[in-house]
Design a protein around this motif. Sequence first.
Motif, PDB file in Angstrom:
ATOM      1  N   SER A  47     -95.441  36.480 -13.298  1.00 51.48           N
ATOM      2  CA  SER A  47     -96.125  35.415 -12.566  1.00 51.48           C
ATOM      3  C   SER A  47     -97.605  35.765 -12.498  1.00 51.48           C
ATOM      4  O   SER A  47     -97.967  36.909 -12.201  1.00 51.48           O
ATOM      5  CB  SER A  47     -95.563  35.274 -11.144  1.00 51.48           C
ATOM      6  N   TYR A  48     -98.443  34.771 -12.746  1.00 51.12           N
ATOM      7  CA  TYR A  48     -99.885  35.013 -12.793  1.00 51.12           C
ATOM      8  C   TYR A  48    -100.650  34.368 -11.648  1.00 51.12           C
ATOM      9  O   TYR A  48    -101.772  34.761 -11.346  1.00 51.12           O
ATOM     10  CB  TYR A  48    -100.449  34.513 -14.124  1.00 51.12           C
ATOM     11  N   GLU A  49    -100.056  33.343 -11.009  1.00 50.72           N
ATOM     12  CA  GLU A  49    -100.715  32.701  -9.882  1.00 50.72           C
ATOM     13  C   GLU A  49     -99.680  32.004  -9.007  1.00 50.72           C
ATOM     14  O   GLU A  49     -98.577  31.671  -9.455  1.00 50.72           O
ATOM     15  CB  GLU A  49    -101.766  31.694 -10.356  1.00 50.72           C
ATOM     16  N   ARG A  50    -100.029  31.782  -7.760  1.00 46.40           N
ATOM     17  CA  ARG A  50     -99.087  31.227  -6.802  1.00 46.40           C
ATOM     18  C   ARG A  50     -98.725  29.779  -7.086  1.00 46.40           C
ATOM     19  O   ARG A  50     -97.647  29.313  -6.701  1.00 46.40           O
ATOM     20  CB  ARG A  50     -99.674  31.362  -5.393  1.00 46.40           C
ATOM     21  N   ALA A  51     -99.599  29.064  -7.766  1.00 47.92           N
ATOM     22  CA  ALA A  51     -99.290  27.670  -8.090  1.00 47.92           C
ATOM     23  C   ALA A  51     -98.032  27.562  -8.946  1.00 47.92           C
ATOM     24  O   ALA A  51     -97.359  26.525  -8.941  1.00 47.92           O
ATOM     25  CB  ALA A  51    -100.473  27.031  -8.813  1.00 47.92           C
ATOM     26  N   GLY A  52     -97.675  28.627  -9.648  1.00 46.59           N
ATOM     27  CA  GLY A  52     -96.493  28.611 -10.496  1.00 46.59           C
ATOM     28  C   GLY A  52     -95.197  28.482  -9.718  1.00 46.59           C
ATOM     29  O   GLY A  52     -94.166  28.112 -10.282  1.00 46.59           O
ATOM     30  N   TYR A  53     -95.235  28.775  -8.408  1.00 48.27           N
ATOM     31  CA  TYR A  53     -94.036  28.645  -7.585  1.00 48.27           C
ATOM     32  C   TYR A  53     -93.841  27.231  -7.044  1.00 48.27           C
ATOM     33  O   TYR A  53     -92.764  26.897  -6.555  1.00 48.27           O
ATOM     34  CB  TYR A  53     -94.097  29.613  -6.396  1.00 48.27           C
ATOM     35  N   MET A  54     -94.874  26.402  -7.104  1.00 50.16           N
ATOM     36  CA  MET A  54     -94.835  25.123  -6.407  1.00 50.16           C
ATOM     37  C   MET A  54     -93.855  24.101  -6.988  1.00 50.16           C
ATOM     38  O   MET A  54     -93.243  23.351  -6.216  1.00 50.16           O
ATOM     39  CB  MET A  54     -96.244  24.529  -6.314  1.00 50.16           C
ATOM     40  N   ILE A  79     -89.114  29.006 -11.466  1.00 49.91           N
ATOM     41  CA  ILE A  79     -88.013  28.624 -12.343  1.00 49.91           C
ATOM     42  C   ILE A  79     -87.827  29.674 -13.436  1.00 49.91           C
ATOM     43  O   ILE A  79     -86.701  30.019 -13.803  1.00 49.91           O
ATOM     44  CB  ILE A  79     -88.256  27.222 -12.920  1.00 49.91           C
ATOM     45  N   GLY A  80     -88.925  30.226 -13.939  1.00 45.58           N
ATOM     46  CA  GLY A  80     -88.825  31.285 -14.942  1.00 45.58           C
ATOM     47  C   GLY A  80     -88.139  32.522 -14.399  1.00 45.58           C
ATOM     48  O   GLY A  80     -87.349  33.164 -15.090  1.00 45.58           O
ATOM     49  N   ALA A  81     -88.438  32.868 -13.141  1.00 48.34           N
ATOM     50  CA  ALA A  81     -87.798  34.036 -12.530  1.00 48.34           C
ATOM     51  C   ALA A  81     -86.308  33.810 -12.335  1.00 48.34           C
ATOM     52  O   ALA A  81     -85.499  34.730 -12.509  1.00 48.34           O
ATOM     53  CB  ALA A  81     -88.461  34.363 -11.194  1.00 48.34           C
ATOM     54  N   GLY A 120     -80.514  31.676  -2.341  1.00 49.51           N
ATOM     55  CA  GLY A 120     -80.850  31.768  -3.759  1.00 49.51           C
ATOM     56  C   GLY A 120     -81.191  30.418  -4.352  1.00 49.51           C
ATOM     57  O   GLY A 120     -80.380  29.484  -4.334  1.00 49.51           O
ATOM     58  N   PHE A 121     -82.370  30.290  -4.901  1.00 44.37           N
ATOM     59  CA  PHE A 121     -82.846  29.035  -5.500  1.00 44.37           C
ATOM     60  C   PHE A 121     -82.039  28.651  -6.733  1.00 44.37           C
ATOM     61  O   PHE A 121     -82.007  27.476  -7.114  1.00 44.37           O
ATOM     62  CB  PHE A 121     -84.337  29.186  -5.852  1.00 44.37           C
ATOM     63  N   GLU A 122     -81.364  29.622  -7.348  1.00 43.04           N
ATOM     64  CA  GLU A 122     -80.578  29.317  -8.545  1.00 43.04           C
ATOM     65  C   GLU A 122     -79.496  28.283  -8.268  1.00 43.04           C
ATOM     66  O   GLU A 122     -79.081  27.548  -9.184  1.00 43.04           O
ATOM     67  CB  GLU A 122     -79.951  30.601  -9.126  1.00 43.04           C
TER      68      GLU A 122
END
Length: 267
Positions: free
Chosen positions: A235-242, A131-133, A261-263
């Motif tokens: 991004s620091y870890e893959r869990a951040g995408y979940m 979401i941050g990306a 596009g997720f946006e």
Amino acid sequence: MNGTIKVAVAGASGRMGREVVKMVLDDPELRLAAAVDNSSNPIDAGMMAGMGPCGVMMSNSLEQALLETKPDVLVDFTTPKSVVGNTKLAIQYGVRPVIGTTGFTPADIVELDKLCQEAGIGGLIAPNFSIGAILMMKFAAQAAKYMPHVEIIEFHGDQKLDAPSGTSVKTAELIAANRRELRQGNPEEEETIEGSRGGYYNGFRIHSVRLPGVFAQQEVIFGGHGQTLKIRHDSYERAGYMPGVNLAVKKVMTYQGMVYGFEHFID
């Protein structure tokens, strides 16, 4: 959306795939129907992901898994080499694809949209589920209206297969939609080392850095008279995408056609 959504995961034994399996098992609104990986041994998918047994054994045949378990959604984090075929297979079986793998051409996306429309189902191809990306991309697209001189620098680990990243390409597309093509830099510049100015896109440059120890970062730099604007996401870890994958799995049930596009899934 009514009832539990049945989810199949392709690339389930990979680093992103294991996170998806955990996310699905932790959400009572989702049920893990199948976990697939070509190189996997027949092990319980929950144990493979570092959790307790879940009763779903790893499979090495996506088609067999789709046929036998009849999932609602396929989440794919595989490789550019296999993802197009996996996506077509999912649509063939009426399964909604949620794709985090890069490697699609514009022609691929047009074809997959047509297939989804014909099947009456929705699908999503998302270069990034963070979401941050997505916010970084949206902010960059807005800034391009006022500061058209821009370059993108993206950083990933040295094992990443594609360059530039899907995230940077999607960012570039959004920027290009808000500015006319403007060839930047000195018109007489010469590269003394080929490629040192990065990849050319719509008048600006994308630079790909690949190093061990790096996870995923992107910086969009805008330049103007006496000022610069930098929009950066880390991004620091893959869990951040979940959280994004979770939202995509639920929202794709309400869409028809292939969305790029997720946006588009974020109001």
